[in-house]
Design a protein around this motif. Structure first.
Motif, PDB file in Angstrom:
ATOM      1  N   VAL A  69      20.162  26.231  22.718  1.00 48.08           N
ATOM      2  CA  VAL A  69      21.056  25.157  23.122  1.00 48.08           C
ATOM      3  C   VAL A  69      21.475  24.440  21.840  1.00 48.08           C
ATOM      4  N   TRP A  70      22.638  23.806  21.876  1.00 48.46           N
ATOM      5  CA  TRP A  70      23.128  23.076  20.720  1.00 48.46           C
ATOM      6  C   TRP A  70      23.428  21.644  21.143  1.00 48.46           C
ATOM      7  N   VAL A  71      23.066  20.715  20.281  1.00 53.88           N
ATOM      8  CA  VAL A  71      23.337  19.302  20.499  1.00 53.88           C
ATOM      9  C   VAL A  71      24.175  18.829  19.326  1.00 53.88           C
ATOM     10  N   LEU A  78      29.266  12.972  22.488  1.00 52.88           N
ATOM     11  CA  LEU A  78      28.055  13.779  22.604  1.00 52.88           C
ATOM     12  C   LEU A  78      28.484  15.159  23.096  1.00 52.88           C
ATOM     13  N   VAL A  79      28.048  16.199  22.384  1.00 49.65           N
ATOM     14  CA  VAL A  79      28.423  17.571  22.729  1.00 49.65           C
ATOM     15  C   VAL A  79      27.156  18.353  23.027  1.00 49.65           C
ATOM     16  N   TYR A  80      27.199  19.129  24.107  1.00 50.24           N
ATOM     17  CA  TYR A  80      26.062  19.947  24.496  1.00 50.24           C
ATOM     18  C   TYR A  80      26.564  21.354  24.805  1.00 50.24           C
ATOM     19  N   GLU A  81      25.895  22.354  24.244  1.00 49.20           N
ATOM     20  CA  GLU A  81      26.246  23.742  24.529  1.00 49.20           C
ATOM     21  C   GLU A  81      24.992  24.521  24.872  1.00 49.20           C
ATOM     22  N   ASP A  82      25.170  25.526  25.751  1.00 49.18           N
ATOM     23  CA  ASP A  82      24.063  26.430  26.041  1.00 49.18           C
ATOM     24  C   ASP A  82      24.590  27.836  26.263  1.00 49.18           C
ATOM     25  N   ARG A 131      29.336  30.601  25.917  1.00 46.21           N
ATOM     26  CA  ARG A 131      28.651  29.297  25.944  1.00 46.21           C
ATOM     27  C   ARG A 131      29.337  28.307  26.867  1.00 46.21           C
ATOM     28  N   ASN A 132      28.506  27.566  27.591  1.00 44.20           N
ATOM     29  CA  ASN A 132      28.974  26.383  28.312  1.00 44.20           C
ATOM     30  C   ASN A 132      29.038  25.249  27.296  1.00 44.20           C
ATOM     31  N   ARG A 133      30.089  24.465  27.343  1.00 41.52           N
ATOM     32  CA  ARG A 133      30.207  23.313  26.439  1.00 41.52           C
ATOM     33  C   ARG A 133      30.602  22.093  27.265  1.00 41.52           C
ATOM     34  N   ILE A 134      29.800  21.056  27.139  1.00 42.01           N
ATOM     35  CA  ILE A 134      30.070  19.797  27.830  1.00 42.01           C
ATOM     36  C   ILE A 134      30.221  18.710  26.763  1.00 42.01           C
ATOM     37  N   GLU A 135      31.309  17.973  26.862  1.00 40.15           N
ATOM     38  CA  GLU A 135      31.563  16.857  25.950  1.00 40.15           C
ATOM     39  C   GLU A 135      31.604  15.574  26.768  1.00 40.15           C
ATOM     40  N   ILE A 136      30.857  14.580  26.297  1.00 38.91           N
ATOM     41  CA  ILE A 136      30.803  13.287  26.988  1.00 38.91           C
ATOM     42  C   ILE A 136      31.177  12.195  25.999  1.00 38.91           C
TER      43      ILE A 136
END
Length: 139
Positions: A69-71, A78-82, A131-136
């Motif tokens: 996972v990436w933070v 805030l970016v999160y990837e898995d 990869r899933n990428r979520i940006e908040i």
């Protein structure tokens, strides 16, 4: 990957394991503090990140795995990837809880995204190159 490749000032890879959650949260808190965000925003970001990490590891990967996972942090983003299978939490999964219904009648699930939306600002999702990428956007 570096900043030039990602556009993210602070980006770190972690194993998709529950014992890595606290390290990922500490990294994000440090990067957000360096970006000048206040303690309240940092605390909300930590809650958001914990929700993302635990859901990704437990549901996306089926528990601790050899995946990553990436933070990332870029200012107040805030970016999160898995590497879990594609899953858009904005359009898939259970609906958010209905506050008009008693708790015992609520369906299981859906609270995490509600929490993320209430604690953060705009939420964006995309799936790219496995990869899933979520940006908040943090408030």
């Amino acid at each position: 990957m570096d900043r030039k490749e990602t556009g993210i000032a602070h980006l770190l890879r972690f194993p998709a394991r529950l014992d890595a959650v606290s390290g990922a949260m500490s990294f994000a808190a440090m990067a957000l503090q360096q970006a000048g965000l206040g303690p309240g925003v940092v605390a909300r970001a930590e809650l958001i990140l914990e929700e993302l990490l635990r859901n990704s590891i437990l549901h996306g990967h089926g528990g601790d795995s050899a995946h990553s996972v990436w933070v990332g942090v870029a200012g107040a983003l805030l970016v999160y990837e898995d590497e879990a299978p594609a899953f858009n939490p904005l359009t898939q999964g259970p609906p958010p809880p209905d506050p008009a219904r008693p708790i015992e009648e609520q369906a299981v699930g859906g609270v995490g995204l509600l929490l993320i939306r209430q604690l953060g600002g705009a939420v964006a999702y995309r799936y790219h190159e496995g990869r899933n990428r979520i940006e908040i956007a943090l408030q």
